[in-house]
Design an enzyme around this catalytic site. Sequence first.
Site, PDB file in Angstrom:
ATOM      1  N   CYS A 117      -1.150   5.444  10.051  1.00 17.15           N
ATOM      2  CA  CYS A 117       0.192   4.651  10.452  1.00 17.15           C
ATOM      3  C   CYS A 117      -0.297   3.276  11.181  1.00 17.15           C
ATOM      4  O   CYS A 117      -1.051   3.323  11.746  1.00 17.15           O
ATOM      5  CB  CYS A 117       1.063   5.412  11.570  1.00 17.15           C
ATOM      6  SG  CYS A 117       1.405   7.134  10.945  1.00 17.15           S
TER       7      CYS A 117
ATOM      8  N   GLU B 148       0.888  -1.324   0.117  1.00 18.06           N
ATOM      9  CA  GLU B 148       0.152   0.107   0.042  1.00 18.06           C
ATOM     10  C   GLU B 148       0.917   1.222   0.030  1.00 18.06           C
ATOM     11  O   GLU B 148       1.841   1.362   0.638  1.00 18.06           O
ATOM     12  CB  GLU B 148      -0.929  -0.185   1.089  1.00 18.06           C
ATOM     13  CG  GLU B 148      -1.955  -1.094   1.130  1.00 18.06           C
ATOM     14  CD  GLU B 148      -3.040  -1.105   2.029  1.00 18.06           C
ATOM     15  OE1 GLU B 148      -4.233  -1.609   1.701  1.00 18.06           O
ATOM     16  OE2 GLU B 148      -2.583  -1.200   3.358  1.00 18.06           O
TER      17      GLU B 148
ATOM     18  N   CYS C 234       1.864  -2.813  15.436  1.00 23.75           N
ATOM     19  CA  CYS C 234       1.655  -2.657  14.132  1.00 23.75           C
ATOM     20  C   CYS C 234       1.040  -3.794  13.328  1.00 23.75           C
ATOM     21  O   CYS C 234       1.580  -4.831  13.285  1.00 23.75           O
ATOM     22  CB  CYS C 234       3.103  -2.159  13.655  1.00 23.75           C
ATOM     23  SG  CYS C 234       3.204  -1.781  11.716  1.00 23.75           S
TER      24      CYS C 234
ATOM     25  N   CYS D 288       3.562   8.503   1.245  1.00 25.73           N
ATOM     26  CA  CYS D 288       4.208   7.503   2.050  1.00 25.73           C
ATOM     27  C   CYS D 288       4.378   5.940   1.272  1.00 25.73           C
ATOM     28  O   CYS D 288       3.186   5.473   0.896  1.00 25.73           O
ATOM     29  CB  CYS D 288       3.060   7.052   3.355  1.00 25.73           C
ATOM     30  SG  CYS D 288       3.838   6.027   4.625  1.00 25.73           S
TER      31      CYS D 288
ATOM     32  N   CYS E 206       6.410  -7.273   6.699  1.00 32.28           N
ATOM     33  CA  CYS E 206       7.773  -6.807   7.620  1.00 32.28           C
ATOM     34  C   CYS E 206       8.098  -7.845   8.445  1.00 32.28           C
ATOM     35  O   CYS E 206       7.428  -8.662   8.918  1.00 32.28           O
ATOM     36  CB  CYS E 206       7.505  -5.502   8.237  1.00 32.28           C
ATOM     37  SG  CYS E 206       8.632  -4.651   9.217  1.00 32.28           S
TER      38      CYS E 206
ATOM     39  N   CYS F 127       6.929  -5.721  15.148  1.00 35.15           N
ATOM     40  CA  CYS F 127       6.313  -4.741  16.234  1.00 35.15           C
ATOM     41  C   CYS F 127       4.987  -4.980  16.694  1.00 35.15           C
ATOM     42  O   CYS F 127       4.079  -5.218  16.075  1.00 35.15           O
ATOM     43  CB  CYS F 127       6.663  -3.439  15.896  1.00 35.15           C
ATOM     44  SG  CYS F 127       8.418  -2.968  15.203  1.00 35.15           S
TER      45      CYS F 127
HETATM   46  N1  SAH Z   1       9.784   0.169   9.794  1.00 34.66           N
HETATM   47  C1  SAH Z   1       9.902   1.424   9.754  1.00 34.66           C
HETATM   48  C2  SAH Z   1       8.828   2.291   8.876  1.00 34.66           C
HETATM   49  C3  SAH Z   1       7.332   1.613   8.960  1.00 34.66           C
HETATM   50  S1  SAH Z   1       6.460   2.262  10.307  1.00 34.66           S
HETATM   51  C4  SAH Z   1       9.551   1.994  11.152  1.00 34.66           C
HETATM   52  O1  SAH Z   1       9.305   1.219  12.043  1.00 34.66           O
HETATM   53  O2  SAH Z   1       9.849   3.221  11.319  1.00 34.66           O
HETATM   54  C5  SAH Z   1       5.934   3.788  10.152  1.00 34.66           C
HETATM   55  C6  SAH Z   1       5.521   4.480  11.707  1.00 34.66           C
HETATM   56  O3  SAH Z   1       4.345   4.042  11.775  1.00 34.66           O
HETATM   57  C7  SAH Z   1       6.523   4.145  12.645  1.00 34.66           C
HETATM   58  O4  SAH Z   1       6.781   4.933  13.366  1.00 34.66           O
HETATM   59  C8  SAH Z   1       5.612   3.150  13.227  1.00 34.66           C
HETATM   60  O5  SAH Z   1       6.093   2.962  14.362  1.00 34.66           O
HETATM   61  C9  SAH Z   1       4.215   3.729  13.180  1.00 34.66           C
HETATM   62  N2  SAH Z   1       3.132   2.960  13.530  1.00 34.66           N
HETATM   63  C10 SAH Z   1       2.983   1.525  13.202  1.00 34.66           C
HETATM   64  N3  SAH Z   1       1.858   0.782  13.702  1.00 34.66           N
HETATM   65  C11 SAH Z   1       1.346   2.194  14.162  1.00 34.66           C
HETATM   66  C12 SAH Z   1      -0.123   2.193  14.899  1.00 34.66           C
HETATM   67  N4  SAH Z   1      -0.821   1.017  14.873  1.00 34.66           N
HETATM   68  N5  SAH Z   1      -0.563   3.222  15.183  1.00 34.66           N
HETATM   69  C13 SAH Z   1       0.368   4.262  15.174  1.00 34.66           C
HETATM   70  N6  SAH Z   1       1.487   4.412  14.589  1.00 34.66           N
HETATM   71  C14 SAH Z   1       1.760   3.188  14.296  1.00 34.66           C
END
Ligand code: SAH
Length: 367
Positions: free
Chosen positions: A343, A96, A123, A109, A116, A120
């Site tokens: 995000c 996406e 996410c 974006c 991935c 985390c």
């Molecule tokens: N792998 C990279 C880029 C992708 S995540 C990284 O970790 O930075 C992009 C951003 O979205 C990151 O800061 C991540 O922590 C945030 N993010 C992921 N899941 C989220 C969620 N459910 N709510 C808000 N932010 C989130």
Amino acid sequence: MSVTETRINLFDLDEDRMRAFFESMGEKPFRAQQVLKWIYHQGVTDFSLMTNLSRELRGKLGQVAELEPPKILSEQLSQDGTTKWLMGFGGGNAIETVFIPEPNRGTLCISSQVGCALNCTFCSTGAQGFNRNLSTGEIIGQVWQAARALGHERNGTRRITNVVLMGMGEPLLNFDAVIPALSLLRNDLGFGMAAKRVTLSTAGLVPGIDRLRDTIDVALAVSLHAPEDRLRESLVPLNRKYPIAELMRSCADYVSDKHKRTVTFEYTLIDGVNDHPEHAKKLVKLLRRLPSKLNLIPFNPFPGTSYRCSPEDRIRKFQSIVMEGGLIATVRKTRGGDIDAACGQLVGKVLDRTRRSQRIREQSQRA
Ligand code: SAH
């Protein structure tokens, strides 16, 4: 093997590689500039339309090369103007890409991997598991396709002024494909964006940040989410390998370079997990000596998560503590929530090779 299978996709080549490609064909390297301008300035992918190349060269290119961008499988438009595309590359995988218009800028974006591998816990991309890295062409092709879908607008509010690698995937785990894509974003023959308008976001892959520092000038964003190791490990498992102290050292080196660089720390606020005033105070101690900005992101829920977004007043309280401590902190406005484009909500279509998504499904069925 058929001819098409051996063709080289010119979207995979940055300027250096494009020059080498033309030299290998016995052509002058300046052909690289001409072709790059056709692709990125004119939006042309048909060699027969590249009229400043000889007919013979156009014919030769048609035999050995192709210009194949990712395919737009669907487009969704949010009430707030945010647009999300599902882009496919064949083989059933899709990622996406999201465009976020604001009064004075338009941010795209983009994704760097299908799924991935980092897992985390907050996410949704992580819960999808991992399939593979994207190629340079699949990364820069997202920008090319989005620019075309938006009408290659040079002015107006639907023009891409900034690109962030904050979509699906960990860009520093796909370093070799990401760097030429960054170089095409920066290069005047490509999208010609200033360093501060191109942001790479990482979960904190220290060797990758160190390598990036010596390779190309872009803005760095680091997903921090916790001011102490124990808590950060529970949110970003990668922290076990690269704990906060090492990460801070690497970030300090990144900004202390000869270039005027900044680092932005991203901090997703999760109800009752990392949003206590004590966390804010620790964050101040951790970041106050580093030239940086803090971006507070209200947690965006997704199906299957037990986390919740911090209430508004706690977010404000958190922000005021860190600002009183001397940090520059903004709260990210959630955009595109109605189309799952916010995000951490990007899922695409990942043919998961890690079986993580299956394990998660099985666990939730047992629970
Ligand atoms: N792998 C990279 C880029 C992708 S995540 C990284 O970790 O930075 C992009 C951003 O979205 C990151 O800061 C991540 O922590 C945030 N993010 C992921 N899941 C989220 C969620 N459910 N709510 C808000 N932010 C989130």
